[in-house]
Design an enzyme around this catalytic site. Sequence first.
Site, PDB file in Angstrom:
ATOM      1  N   GLY A  97     -32.233  18.646  12.162  1.00 25.64           N
ATOM      2  CA  GLY A  97     -33.474  18.181  11.545  1.00 25.64           C
ATOM      3  C   GLY A  97     -33.464  16.671  11.522  1.00 25.64           C
ATOM      4  CB  SER A 125     -29.333  18.390  15.804  1.00 25.80           C
ATOM      5  OG  SER A 125     -30.305  17.373  15.873  1.00 25.80           O
ATOM      6  CB  ALA A 126     -29.251  16.223  11.450  1.00 27.19           C
ATOM      7  CG  HIS A 137     -30.641  15.959  20.431  1.00 27.34           C
ATOM      8  ND1 HIS A 137     -30.868  17.292  20.641  1.00 27.34           N
ATOM      9  CD2 HIS A 137     -30.627  15.794  19.076  1.00 27.34           C
ATOM     10  CE1 HIS A 137     -30.984  17.915  19.480  1.00 27.34           C
ATOM     11  NE2 HIS A 137     -30.833  17.027  18.514  1.00 27.34           N
ATOM     12  CD  GLU A 176     -30.209  18.552  23.753  1.00 23.62           C
ATOM     13  OE1 GLU A 176     -29.199  18.243  23.097  1.00 23.62           O
ATOM     14  OE2 GLU A 176     -31.305  18.830  23.239  1.00 23.62           O
TER      15      GLU A 176
END
Length: 234
Positions: free
Chosen positions: A91, A123-124, A160, A195
Amino acid sequence: MSKLLLFSASGYKDSAYLSHTREFIDDFLKENSMKDEEILFIPYAGVRRTYDAYEARVKEGLKKDNIKSLHHFENLKEAILNARVFLVGGGNSFMLLHKLYENDLLEVLKECIEKGACYIGWSAGSNIAGLSIKTTNDMPIVMPKSFDSLGVFPYQINPHFIGGKIPGHNGESREERLEEFLLTNPKDIVYAIPEGSALKVQDDSLKIIGHHDVLKLSHPFNVEYLKVNQTTKI
């Protein structure tokens, strides 16, 4: 002692949500004798959905019923202390770190990981495992107490990662942004995760898993490619 599994993202190409992570997560938990442990999900990076909705999506994506979100607990610190497996979703990294500081959870979470709890993020959730969130791709929608994060992975992380210029985009490339960071912070090292790939850490051993090589970047912009299935010392 750190047991970390840090994915670039919740998806890979057109795969279903979190489906490309399932086998890696199952293997990671089995290797660390945590296969049947309840998993504590930290949903704080989610901004555009409720925590209930985020929890439900993660449980469906991973096909696991033994996941419980932190927001269900009245005593947050006690929930952290009692957990042996942490799952931290993606997020917004600024919001995630802000909420951890706001609830005074960052240090207790770090202590639990250093004592042997498993940590899985994407991700985060991967971003905050590093020294700081200065190499996040996210917009600073809120100001956390500090940019310093967990530091259970002793370097910077950039999930990413995508190389080169996007056609029609006239802003800086990811390489140029990371070069700016390294010129400003010459002693730091950045692990850029494309990714479909992840960092798997077992104490002082790092293994690259997934589909693409990971870039290890150092000042001024030196690039070392860590191959899939390659194992190195941290």
